[in-house]
Design a protein around this motif. Sequence first.
Motif, mmCIF file in Angstrom:
data_model
loop_
_atom_site.group_PDB
_atom_site.id
_atom_site.type_symbol
_atom_site.label_atom_id
_atom_site.label_comp_id
_atom_site.label_asym_id
_atom_site.label_seq_id
_atom_site.Cartn_x
_atom_site.Cartn_y
_atom_site.Cartn_z
ATOM 1 N N VAL A 50 -3.040 -3.556 2.390
ATOM 2 C CA VAL A 50 -2.330 -2.641 1.487
ATOM 3 C C VAL A 50 -2.282 -1.250 2.104
ATOM 4 C CG1 VAL A 50 -2.499 -1.404 -0.716
ATOM 5 C CG2 VAL A 50 -2.692 -3.891 -0.672
ATOM 6 N N LYS A 51 -3.388 -0.802 2.674
ATOM 7 C CA LYS A 51 -3.430 0.528 3.297
ATOM 8 C C LYS A 51 -2.481 0.635 4.480
ATOM 9 C CE LYS A 51 -8.149 1.484 1.896
ATOM 10 N NZ LYS A 51 -9.546 1.593 2.323
ATOM 11 N N ARG A 52 -2.262 -0.471 5.151
ATOM 12 C CA ARG A 52 -1.396 -0.458 6.340
ATOM 13 C C ARG A 52 0.065 -0.759 6.020
ATOM 14 N NH1 ARG A 52 -5.073 -2.959 11.157
ATOM 15 N NH2 ARG A 52 -6.687 -1.374 10.979
ATOM 16 N N TRP A 53 0.354 -1.133 4.802
ATOM 17 C CA TRP A 53 1.722 -1.465 4.406
ATOM 18 C C TRP A 53 2.651 -0.298 4.693
ATOM 19 C CZ3 TRP A 53 4.635 -5.444 3.445
ATOM 20 C CH2 TRP A 53 5.876 -5.236 2.860
ATOM 21 N N PRO A 54 3.840 -0.483 5.215
ATOM 22 C CA PRO A 54 4.559 -1.730 5.475
ATOM 23 C C PRO A 54 4.413 -2.235 6.909
ATOM 24 C CG PRO A 54 6.096 0.059 5.718
ATOM 25 C CD PRO A 54 4.743 0.666 5.371
ATOM 26 N N HIS A 55 3.458 -1.716 7.634
ATOM 27 C CA HIS A 55 3.322 -2.053 9.051
ATOM 28 C C HIS A 55 2.575 -3.365 9.257
ATOM 29 C CE1 HIS A 55 4.837 1.928 9.813
ATOM 30 N NE2 HIS A 55 3.922 2.400 8.986
ATOM 31 N N PHE A 56 2.944 -4.054 10.315
ATOM 32 C CA PHE A 56 2.197 -5.222 10.749
ATOM 33 C C PHE A 56 0.944 -4.743 11.468
ATOM 34 C CE2 PHE A 56 6.316 -7.207 10.208
ATOM 35 C CZ PHE A 56 6.010 -8.506 9.817
ATOM 36 N N THR A 57 -0.089 -5.556 11.458
ATOM 37 C CA THR A 57 -1.312 -5.250 12.183
ATOM 38 C C THR A 57 -1.750 -6.501 12.936
ATOM 39 O OG1 THR A 57 -3.520 -4.284 11.991
ATOM 40 C CG2 THR A 57 -2.896 -5.841 10.287
#
Length: 75
Positions: free
Chosen positions: A19-26
């Motif tokens: 959720v914290k990294r949304w909308p990026h892929f990790t």
Amino acid sequence: ALWWGGKIPGGRKMVDVLVKRWPHFTTREALAADLGMSAEGGTFKTYLGRLRSNELLQEQGKRVRLNPEIMGDEK
């Protein structure tokens, strides 16, 4: 998304990070590191698999993010 994380055993912390990294892929490695786990470990793979089988993940090669549908984004 947070509601789902609480419903899937072991998924809450993983969902919190995504959720914290949304909308990026990790990468799986970065996600595992944030959780203090090994990306090759059985527990990590089990938790990731639970999110995947409940269609909460979108995968792009070795990168993951939460499914846009549960984030309110249809893209």
